[in-house]
Design a protein around this motif. Sequence first.
Motif, mmCIF file in Angstrom:
data_model
loop_
_atom_site.group_PDB
_atom_site.id
_atom_site.type_symbol
_atom_site.label_atom_id
_atom_site.label_comp_id
_atom_site.label_asym_id
_atom_site.label_seq_id
_atom_site.Cartn_x
_atom_site.Cartn_y
_atom_site.Cartn_z
ATOM 1 N N LEU A 99 0.832 -1.210 0.000
ATOM 2 C CA LEU A 99 0.000 0.000 0.000
ATOM 3 C C LEU A 99 0.867 1.260 0.000
ATOM 4 N N VAL A 100 1.835 1.327 0.904
ATOM 5 C CA VAL A 100 2.616 2.562 1.011
ATOM 6 C C VAL A 100 3.700 2.663 -0.048
ATOM 7 N N SER A 101 3.918 1.578 -0.796
ATOM 8 C CA SER A 101 4.939 1.639 -1.855
ATOM 9 C C SER A 101 4.532 2.624 -2.943
ATOM 10 N N ALA A 102 3.247 2.963 -3.010
ATOM 11 C CA ALA A 102 2.766 3.931 -4.006
ATOM 12 C C ALA A 102 3.038 5.369 -3.579
ATOM 13 N N PHE A 103 3.386 5.571 -2.305
ATOM 14 C CA PHE A 103 3.604 6.935 -1.818
ATOM 15 C C PHE A 103 5.015 7.394 -2.181
ATOM 16 N N PRO A 104 5.130 8.676 -2.579
ATOM 17 C CA PRO A 104 6.483 9.191 -2.765
ATOM 18 C C PRO A 104 7.188 9.252 -1.411
ATOM 19 N N HIS A 105 8.390 8.725 -1.353
ATOM 20 C CA HIS A 105 9.093 8.705 -0.064
ATOM 21 C C HIS A 105 9.729 10.049 0.220
ATOM 22 N N GLU A 106 9.715 10.384 1.496
ATOM 23 C CA GLU A 106 10.276 11.675 1.913
ATOM 24 C C GLU A 106 11.604 11.425 2.599
ATOM 25 N N GLY A 107 12.366 10.533 2.064
ATOM 26 C CA GLY A 107 13.618 10.167 2.717
ATOM 27 C C GLY A 107 13.329 9.136 3.784
ATOM 28 N N GLY A 108 14.230 8.218 3.946
ATOM 29 C CA GLY A 108 14.023 7.176 4.946
ATOM 30 C C GLY A 108 12.998 6.173 4.473
ATOM 31 N N ASP A 109 12.563 5.365 5.396
ATOM 32 C CA ASP A 109 11.583 4.350 5.075
ATOM 33 C C ASP A 109 10.247 4.787 5.648
ATOM 34 N N PHE A 110 9.238 4.837 4.819
ATOM 35 C CA PHE A 110 7.951 5.409 5.215
ATOM 36 C C PHE A 110 7.428 4.817 6.518
ATOM 37 N N LEU A 111 7.522 3.513 6.676
ATOM 38 C CA LEU A 111 6.960 2.867 7.870
ATOM 39 C C LEU A 111 8.004 2.613 8.959
ATOM 40 N N ASP A 112 9.148 2.092 8.546
ATOM 41 C CA ASP A 112 10.103 1.578 9.541
ATOM 42 C C ASP A 112 10.844 2.661 10.312
ATOM 43 N N ASP A 113 10.783 3.908 9.839
ATOM 44 C CA ASP A 113 11.392 5.002 10.599
ATOM 45 C C ASP A 113 10.714 5.198 11.952
ATOM 46 N N VAL A 114 9.426 4.913 12.014
ATOM 47 C CA VAL A 114 8.682 5.215 13.248
ATOM 48 C C VAL A 114 8.019 3.994 13.884
ATOM 49 N N PHE A 115 7.775 2.966 13.082
ATOM 50 C CA PHE A 115 7.085 1.783 13.608
ATOM 51 C C PHE A 115 8.047 0.594 13.726
ATOM 52 N N ALA A 116 7.856 -0.201 14.773
ATOM 53 C CA ALA A 116 8.482 -1.526 14.842
ATOM 54 C C ALA A 116 7.402 -2.517 14.427
ATOM 55 N N LEU A 117 7.407 -2.873 13.161
ATOM 56 C CA LEU A 117 6.326 -3.694 12.602
ATOM 57 C C LEU A 117 6.594 -5.177 12.805
ATOM 58 N N SER A 118 5.541 -5.903 13.151
ATOM 59 C CA SER A 118 5.668 -7.359 13.215
ATOM 60 C C SER A 118 4.294 -7.970 12.980
ATOM 61 N N GLU A 119 4.294 -9.273 12.742
ATOM 62 C CA GLU A 119 3.034 -10.002 12.618
ATOM 63 C C GLU A 119 2.899 -10.902 13.838
ATOM 64 N N TYR A 120 1.725 -10.904 14.450
ATOM 65 C CA TYR A 120 1.520 -11.794 15.593
ATOM 66 C C TYR A 120 1.142 -13.189 15.103
ATOM 67 N N ASP A 121 1.414 -14.168 15.972
ATOM 68 C CA ASP A 121 0.979 -15.534 15.716
ATOM 69 C C ASP A 121 -0.311 -15.720 16.505
ATOM 70 N N PRO A 122 -1.461 -15.805 15.813
ATOM 71 C CA PRO A 122 -2.731 -15.844 16.541
ATOM 72 C C PRO A 122 -2.899 -17.064 17.433
ATOM 73 N N SER A 123 -2.049 -18.069 17.270
ATOM 74 C CA SER A 123 -2.186 -19.262 18.107
ATOM 75 C C SER A 123 -1.448 -19.110 19.439
ATOM 76 N N ARG A 124 -0.713 -17.999 19.601
ATOM 77 C CA ARG A 124 0.048 -17.810 20.843
ATOM 78 C C ARG A 124 -0.341 -16.501 21.531
ATOM 79 N N PRO A 125 -0.266 -16.484 22.871
ATOM 80 C CA PRO A 125 -0.480 -15.213 23.574
ATOM 81 C C PRO A 125 0.651 -14.235 23.243
ATOM 82 N N LEU A 126 0.327 -12.971 23.277
ATOM 83 C CA LEU A 126 1.312 -11.922 23.012
ATOM 84 C C LEU A 126 1.422 -11.076 24.278
ATOM 85 N N ALA A 127 2.625 -11.024 24.859
ATOM 86 C CA ALA A 127 2.823 -10.236 26.083
ATOM 87 C C ALA A 127 3.367 -8.865 25.716
ATOM 88 N N ILE A 128 2.706 -7.823 26.237
ATOM 89 C CA ILE A 128 3.190 -6.449 26.042
ATOM 90 C C ILE A 128 3.226 -5.810 27.421
#
Length: 253
Positions: A99-128
């Motif tokens: 989705l964001v690959s269509a956006f013109p980048h303003e330097g850096g990485d559009f998502l990874d500069d501010v987010f720590a992205l991950s996918e959860y495993d729905p079969s396991r509890p997630l501790a935060i």
Amino acid sequence: MTVAGSSSSIPRPDRACSSYLVDDGETPIVLDLGTGAFANLRRHADYDRLGAVVISHMHADHFIDLIPLRYALRYGAHRSEKKLPVHLPPGGLAMLRTLVSAFPHEGGDFLDDVFALSEYDPSRPLAIEGVTLRFAHTAHYIPAFAVRWERDGISVTYSADTAPDERVTTLARETDVFLCEATLRHGEVEQGLRGHSSAADAAGMARDAGVRRLVLTHYPEEATSRDLDQAARAIFAGEIIVADDHTTLDLAR
Ligand SMILES: [Zn+2]
Ligand SMILES: [Zn+2]
């Protein structure tokens, strides 16, 4: 627990799509961040204070305001050095990047500069921090996951989008607050594959799960809170609240 967006996929006038803030004072967790919800969320929590964002499924009415949140974290007045953890459903990472690959980048990485992205495993509890999240598959048109937030014996269970489903009922067993979608109008029947519930369906799941409070949400502009309440009350004997944007519930018993 604060409702930052209570609309189904077409936002009701002046209302946002799905988003719920569960704030224990230490680790505010945002469950979904749908269309327009970030503006509402800002009334209740500074974005640099958020502990994590968890996305139930990759329909735009549940995640699209990650984009304005990204702008805030990158350019806003309150910026933190720490990246904000964003937990996506399986497959969500590739979709968000496409989705964001269509956006013109303003330097850096559009998502990874501010987010720590991950996918959860729905079969396991997630501790935060001190919070545990558990997931359950729902009955929806794409893979979607209900989420149970729990801390010190207090729980909030969010249905995400779902037709009535035992897996969601099991996850919501004896929960303090059950946020359940009520997309379908009274008597409306989905043709073919089902993926949504009515207020009566939500009440049926709340009754079967023995929940303490039912919060009806994710409803369209055609639904009045009176109709939703009446349809649910005929089936569920506990406390019923029809969500609106900015509805806040105290989780303390
Ligand atoms: Zn939805
Ligand atoms: Zn959906």
